[in-house]
Design a protein around this motif. Structure first.
Motif, PDB file in Angstrom:
ATOM      1  N   HIS A 189       0.865  -1.179   0.000  1.00 15.93           N
ATOM      2  CA  HIS A 189       0.000   0.000   0.000  1.00 15.93           C
ATOM      3  C   HIS A 189       0.900   1.227   0.000  1.00 15.93           C
ATOM      4  O   HIS A 189       0.816   2.089   0.857  1.00 15.93           O
ATOM      5  N   ARG A 190       1.804   1.217  -0.973  1.00 13.60           N
ATOM      6  CA  ARG A 190       2.786   2.297  -1.097  1.00 13.60           C
ATOM      7  C   ARG A 190       2.703   2.765  -2.548  1.00 13.60           C
ATOM      8  O   ARG A 190       1.667   2.632  -3.172  1.00 13.60           O
ATOM      9  N   ASN A 191       3.804   3.297  -3.107  1.00 14.29           N
ATOM     10  CA  ASN A 191       3.727   3.695  -4.518  1.00 14.29           C
ATOM     11  C   ASN A 191       3.480   2.492  -5.417  1.00 14.29           C
ATOM     12  O   ASN A 191       2.905   2.620  -6.496  1.00 14.29           O
ATOM     13  N   GLY A 312      12.420  11.406   2.753  1.00 12.74           N
ATOM     14  CA  GLY A 312      12.292  10.511   1.594  1.00 12.74           C
ATOM     15  C   GLY A 312      11.151   9.536   1.816  1.00 12.74           C
ATOM     16  O   GLY A 312      11.364   8.358   2.063  1.00 12.74           O
ATOM     17  N   VAL A 313       9.930  10.037   1.720  1.00 18.95           N
ATOM     18  CA  VAL A 313       8.762   9.237   2.114  1.00 18.95           C
ATOM     19  C   VAL A 313       7.925   8.898   0.888  1.00 18.95           C
ATOM     20  O   VAL A 313       7.851   9.685  -0.055  1.00 18.95           O
ATOM     21  N   CYS A 314       7.289   7.739   0.910  1.00 18.49           N
ATOM     22  CA  CYS A 314       6.457   7.361  -0.249  1.00 18.49           C
ATOM     23  C   CYS A 314       4.980   7.580   0.080  1.00 18.49           C
ATOM     24  O   CYS A 314       4.610   7.943   1.201  1.00 18.49           O
ATOM     25  N   ASN A 315       4.150   7.321  -0.914  1.00 16.27           N
ATOM     26  CA  ASN A 315       2.722   7.623  -0.773  1.00 16.27           C
ATOM     27  C   ASN A 315       2.034   6.854   0.349  1.00 16.27           C
ATOM     28  O   ASN A 315       1.028   7.302   0.881  1.00 16.27           O
ATOM     29  N   GLY A 316       2.576   5.675   0.698  1.00 14.71           N
ATOM     30  CA  GLY A 316       1.934   4.857   1.726  1.00 14.71           C
ATOM     31  C   GLY A 316       1.849   5.601   3.045  1.00 14.71           C
ATOM     32  O   GLY A 316       0.772   5.741   3.644  1.00 14.71           O
ATOM     33  N   CYS A 317       2.989   6.105   3.518  1.00 16.71           N
ATOM     34  CA  CYS A 317       2.975   6.831   4.795  1.00 16.71           C
ATOM     35  C   CYS A 317       2.278   8.177   4.654  1.00 16.71           C
ATOM     36  O   CYS A 317       1.554   8.609   5.549  1.00 16.71           O
ATOM     37  N   LEU A 318       2.503   8.853   3.528  1.00 21.11           N
ATOM     38  CA  LEU A 318       1.849  10.159   3.350  1.00 21.11           C
ATOM     39  C   LEU A 318       0.337  10.021   3.455  1.00 21.11           C
ATOM     40  O   LEU A 318      -0.335  10.809   4.122  1.00 21.11           O
ATOM     41  N   PHE A 364       7.038   8.145  12.067  1.00 20.49           N
ATOM     42  CA  PHE A 364       5.936   7.407  11.451  1.00 20.49           C
ATOM     43  C   PHE A 364       6.439   6.473  10.356  1.00 20.49           C
ATOM     44  O   PHE A 364       7.012   6.916   9.358  1.00 20.49           O
ATOM     45  N   GLY A 365       6.217   5.170  10.553  1.00 24.21           N
ATOM     46  CA  GLY A 365       6.571   4.176   9.524  1.00 24.21           C
ATOM     47  C   GLY A 365       7.949   3.578   9.734  1.00 24.21           C
ATOM     48  O   GLY A 365       8.811   4.161  10.408  1.00 24.21           O
ATOM     49  N   ASN A 366       8.167   2.418   9.153  1.00 21.35           N
ATOM     50  CA  ASN A 366       9.428   1.697   9.347  1.00 21.35           C
ATOM     51  C   ASN A 366      10.640   2.500   8.884  1.00 21.35           C
ATOM     52  O   ASN A 366      11.694   2.466   9.516  1.00 21.35           O
ATOM     53  N   CYS A 367      10.507   3.233   7.780  1.00 28.68           N
ATOM     54  CA  CYS A 367      11.660   4.011   7.298  1.00 28.68           C
ATOM     55  C   CYS A 367      12.117   5.015   8.354  1.00 28.68           C
ATOM     56  O   CYS A 367      13.318   5.249   8.532  1.00 28.68           O
ATOM     57  N   ALA A 368      11.159   5.620   9.057  1.00 31.06           N
ATOM     58  CA  ALA A 368      11.497   6.696   9.999  1.00 31.06           C
ATOM     59  C   ALA A 368      12.231   6.188  11.231  1.00 31.06           C
ATOM     60  O   ALA A 368      12.793   6.986  11.994  1.00 31.06           O
ATOM     61  N   SER A 386       5.249   1.758  14.022  1.00 29.61           N
ATOM     62  CA  SER A 386       5.828   0.849  13.033  1.00 29.61           C
ATOM     63  C   SER A 386       4.814   0.474  11.961  1.00 29.61           C
ATOM     64  O   SER A 386       3.601   0.627  12.138  1.00 29.61           O
ATOM     65  N   GLY A 387       5.331  -0.038  10.849  1.00 28.67           N
ATOM     66  CA  GLY A 387       4.480  -0.487   9.739  1.00 28.67           C
ATOM     67  C   GLY A 387       4.996   0.065   8.429  1.00 28.67           C
ATOM     68  O   GLY A 387       5.714   1.059   8.408  1.00 28.67           O
ATOM     69  N   CYS A 388       4.624  -0.597   7.373  1.00 25.98           N
ATOM     70  CA  CYS A 388       5.096  -0.166   6.041  1.00 25.98           C
ATOM     71  C   CYS A 388       3.971  -0.284   5.033  1.00 25.98           C
ATOM     72  O   CYS A 388       3.958  -1.189   4.228  1.00 25.98           O
ATOM     73  N   PRO A 389       3.027   0.651   5.059  1.00 26.58           N
ATOM     74  CA  PRO A 389       2.886   1.741   6.025  1.00 26.58           C
ATOM     75  C   PRO A 389       2.114   1.267   7.248  1.00 26.58           C
ATOM     76  O   PRO A 389       1.479   0.218   7.216  1.00 26.58           O
ATOM     77  N   PRO A 390       2.115   2.069   8.324  1.00 27.87           N
ATOM     78  CA  PRO A 390       1.206   1.781   9.440  1.00 27.87           C
ATOM     79  C   PRO A 390      -0.240   1.903   8.967  1.00 27.87           C
ATOM     80  O   PRO A 390      -0.507   2.426   7.891  1.00 27.87           O
TER      81      PRO A 390
END
Ligand code: SF4
Length: 407
Positions: A189-191, A312-318, A364-368, A386-390
């Protein structure tokens, strides 16, 4: 080969997604009949057949009547396929993300009328799943599909016409997320959701798509969009990508602006861009077009009192952050919160340290999670989701919880 798509502005059937009577359902059934016959639909295809209807019932709620498939359209489609002598009619859905299908049918006001009318309800989340190989898929090697979708003689996809925070629009291609297992639904559920949904469309193309635009939704849909009442538009066609490209144009989007629709045209209908493979019947796009308000994905600078830093965030977290903040701002005055900074995405080497940001820090999110390594002293003070995305509501739930505790 050309793909026929039929577009119809219909007279208002009367009633609303929340209340209707048999007169409005009969009126709509006649209009649907007209739409399908104009689209070249051969009614013999469903005579003595088991027909499965798949509407969009993602978290239906009476406060958002334009976010899910209009019950009037579902009931009228049931009635129409009865007229066409279908042997059995089923309606099935998997709303996903922990929301049960049984509850979704209930909240949409459909449990009782469909049961009473002899329709077989398929709660996909309570049934069996079948792993289907997907040799041409880009992301999914195998897709877990609800068994009734594979067993039915005729599969009808009935999405809602709406914009969508993560994917710009949500129409026929994306509605097939409701036929896959939750374990796969939450993934990508990302880009990469664009390629993911096109992969699903390779495994099982519906036999027919009917897009419900009786009431439509624009802007921050599906949860915070603006309802367009009495848009009274229906669109039908046999191929998801062809139907969605027409719907995009109707909504004021070019298909190139919508990655999953553009990918759908490229991957599912090769040659679409260079050959004229669309045959449009009914009303012209120009006469029914309405420029739908676009959804805004970023939260930067949008919420007074909540600082959002998007690295550097993708659409999932946004999308998940924006969903939560849109949700919260309807409940509370965000400017009265204790200062909070929400950081998403990945740090860059010379980024400021965490203690330069204001108030309570939420990573927010695993990347962070990587931000923590840049400033060990603050490590205990940041809250990490946590989560990718949460989940889209994790942030809202966290802030609500903190508010409760401070009260
Ligand atoms: S954790 Fe990273 S990769 Fe996963 S959705 Fe968020 S920004 Fe995208």
């Amino acid at each position: 080969m050309t793909y026929r798509v039929s577009v119809r502005k219909v007279p208002s059937p009367g009633g609303s997604p929340l209340s209707w009577d048999s007169v409005s359902i009969n009126r709509l059934t006649d209009n649907l009949d007209d739409l399908l016959l104009t689209s070249g639909f051969d009614t013999k295809r469903v005579r003595n057949a088991v027909v499965l209807l798949h509407p969009n019932l993602v978290r239906p709620h009476r406060s958002r009547p334009a976010s899910f498939t209009d019950p009037r359209v579902i009931l009228a489609t049931v009635e129409l396929f009865r007229r066409y002598d279908a042997k059995e009619i089923q309606v099935g859905e998997n709303p996903g993300f922990g929301f049960s299908a049984r509850r979704a049918f209930f909240e949409a006001g459909l449990l009782e009328p469909l049961t009473k009318s002899g329709v077989k309800l398929q709660f996909f989340d309570e049934g069996e799943w079948v792993s289907v190989p997907n040799p041409n898929g880009r992301l999914f090697r195998d897709v877990m599909i609800a068994k009734p979708v594979l067993e039915t003689d005729f599969f009808v996809n009935i999405p809602k016409m709406k914009t969508h925070m993560l994917t710009q629009v949500s129409l026929s291609i994306k509605n097939l997320l409701g036929i896959i297992n939750d374990d796969q639904r939450i993934l990508f559920h990302r880009n990469d959701i664009a390629d993911k949904v096109v992969d699903l469309n390779m495994v099982r193309q519906p036999d027919l798509n009917i897009v419900d635009g009786l009431w439509a939704m624009e802007g921050q849909a599906p949860f915070h969009g603006r309802t367009i009442e009495e848009f009274n538009l229906l669109v039908a066609g046999s191929h998801t990508a062809a139907v969605d490209s027409v719907c995009c144009e109707i909504m004021g989007f070019s298909p190139e602006e919508v990655p999953h629709v553009q990918l759908g045209l490229n991957r599912l209908l090769p040659g679409w861009m260079t050959q004229n493979r669309l045959e449009l019947t009914g009303d012209s796009i120009e006469t029914v077009r309405k420029h739908f308000k676009r959804p805004v994905l970023s939260s930067m600078g949008q919420f007074h009192g909540v600082e959002c830093i998007e690295c550097g965030v993708c659409n999932g977290c946004l999308s998940a952050i924006r969903h939560s903040l849109d949700w919260l701002k309807d409940e509370i005055d965000l400017s009265e919160l204790e200062p909070v900074t929400i950081v998403s995405g990945r740090p860059m080497p010379n980024i400021k340290t965490l203690d330069t940001w204001t108030g309570q820090l939420i990573l927010f999110g695993n990347c962070a999670a990587e931000f923590q390594f840049f400033d060990m002293a603050r490590r205990q003070k940041a809250i990490w989701i946590s989560g990718c995305p949460p989940h889209v509501l994790d942030l809202a739930n966290l802030i609500r919880e903190r508010l409760k505790r401070s009260e």
